[in-house]
Design an enzyme around this catalytic site. Sequence first.
Site, PDB file in Angstrom:
ATOM      1  N   CYS A  93      -2.346  -4.596  -0.707  1.00 12.15           N
ATOM      2  CA  CYS A  93      -2.803  -4.129   0.620  1.00 12.15           C
ATOM      3  C   CYS A  93      -2.235  -4.937   1.781  1.00 12.15           C
ATOM      4  CB  CYS A  93      -4.320  -4.176   0.721  1.00 12.15           C
ATOM      5  SG  CYS A  93      -5.168  -3.219  -0.534  1.00 12.15           S
ATOM      6  N   HIS A 149      -5.544  -4.865   6.426  1.00 10.86           N
ATOM      7  CA  HIS A 149      -6.297  -5.192   5.218  1.00 10.86           C
ATOM      8  C   HIS A 149      -7.623  -5.884   5.551  1.00 10.86           C
ATOM      9  CE1 HIS A 149      -7.379  -6.601   1.300  1.00 10.86           C
ATOM     10  NE2 HIS A 149      -7.276  -7.859   1.664  1.00 10.86           N
TER      11      HIS A 149
HETATM   12 CA   LIG Z   1      -4.188  -0.963  -1.079  1.00  8.60          CA
END
Ligand SMILES: [Ca+2]
Length: 511
Positions: A93, A149
Amino acid sequence: MTNTLNRRYSPRRFFSCRCAGIVLTAMIVTLGFLGSVQAAGTSKPNVLFIAIDDFNDWIGCLNSHPQVKTPHMDRLAKRGTLFTNAHCQAPLCNSSRTSLLTGLRPSTTGVYSLSPWFRTSKKLAKHVTLSQYFKQHGYRTLTTGKIWHGGYPPKPERAAEADEWGPRAGVGVRPKQKLITKPTPGGNHPLMDWGTFPHRDEDKGDWKVADWAVAKLQNPPKEPFFMQVGFFLPHVPCYATQKWFDMYPDDKLIMPPVKPNDRADVPEFAWYLHWKLPEPRLSWLQRERQWRPLVRSYLATVSFVDSQVGRVLDALEESGKADNTVIVLWSDHGWHLGEKGISGKNTLWERSARVPLMFAGPGTARAAKCNQPAELLDIYPTLIDLCGLPKRTGLEGHSLAPQLKQASTKRPWPAITTHNPGNHGVRSERYRYIRYADGSQELYDMQKDPNEWTNLASQDRYADIIREHARWLPKNDATPLPGSGARLLVRGENGGWIWEHELIDPKEKVE
Ligand SMILES: [Ca+2]
Ligand SMILES: [Ca+2]
């Protein structure tokens, strides 16, 4: 003949023609001027930027899983151009999203792991991100759900990254206890869970994210908007209501193709990229009879998240702005569901690197498919082009505007995926080449072997192909930023390898 000519071009007629010409030229200049004024103002296309988390290529329009049902994303693909060979820059991420939103590779930023927030780097503290660039050019920037993220950006820094913030990403309502009763490996992580969970779809985090986006589209800003909508599913925990599971009857479920001992021809080092993770390996899933339930739950949540994309697309249609809105839809990386013996991401194989990527709206051909390699990194310069903003230097992607006009246009660069310093996958039209930090390598012929079952790297006859791909490897692997931690793999001082700050014991059994 001469007379005729003279008659046609008599001084009087010539004069009146000239007059008309001048008037016409003046009109064109005026219209052109108005056009450029409009281009600087409200007529700039809006942008709807839709992100989906941990969503591999199991989407109807890519035909990667024969059963998956994603009617809303498929209809978006039909409205525009689908990239069938698109890849993330990092299979994780934080590093993937940082790359896309800064326009820089992980090997440039030094963001490889789940931390830190990239602005902690002195070099990047003032770097203009994608949404900031649009704001600098007169756009109102809105964001909701999972774009960056986790908790990034930290709250005091949010206003600098976007004008309006909707609900953050979240699972939404959760069962009191994990549905999987047996503890999952690596500490029984609360997110490692899946299954039918009775609740209302309206209570899911993604529903609330879509709600906010729909409300904003019903009452859009006066300026052109740049709206980011980030969905969390099919990221674990894969909870869905029964109706989404009913789309995938258990007795008819098609499991992903997995070859026993597939890793026999894969370098040992590949294990180090996902050395110890909360995502269970295939051996555990099989032993605990959780493989089928995980696959089924993943499919169910893909269809649920597709329905939320559909709500947002419907709201855009109803707003009357669809024709003047560029839409881009992407996922931050793929997800293994048993292939190569694992679940999760953190690999340089197709299953982890390949992502859905599609553009629709002004500047994009309809119902087109482009099989040229493409990178998420390309989104930043592409949106700049599609919206007519001034070109920006210093971005590492390449605009896909030529491919959006004509899908067969060659893109002369391969797609590169990086996971920690020195580990890269290079995907061309035909091959995937992987080079690990210890020098070991893999090569797959994706046309003949789409499941990446046969590593060709040791065969002499592929030496030229390997050389051709290796020349694209990033020249500098930036040192991980201070604060890097989860999923970090680096070389230790004494030649060993260090996973998340702990020395890997090569004798430790991998299963
Ligand atoms: Ca991800
Ligand atoms: Ca193999």
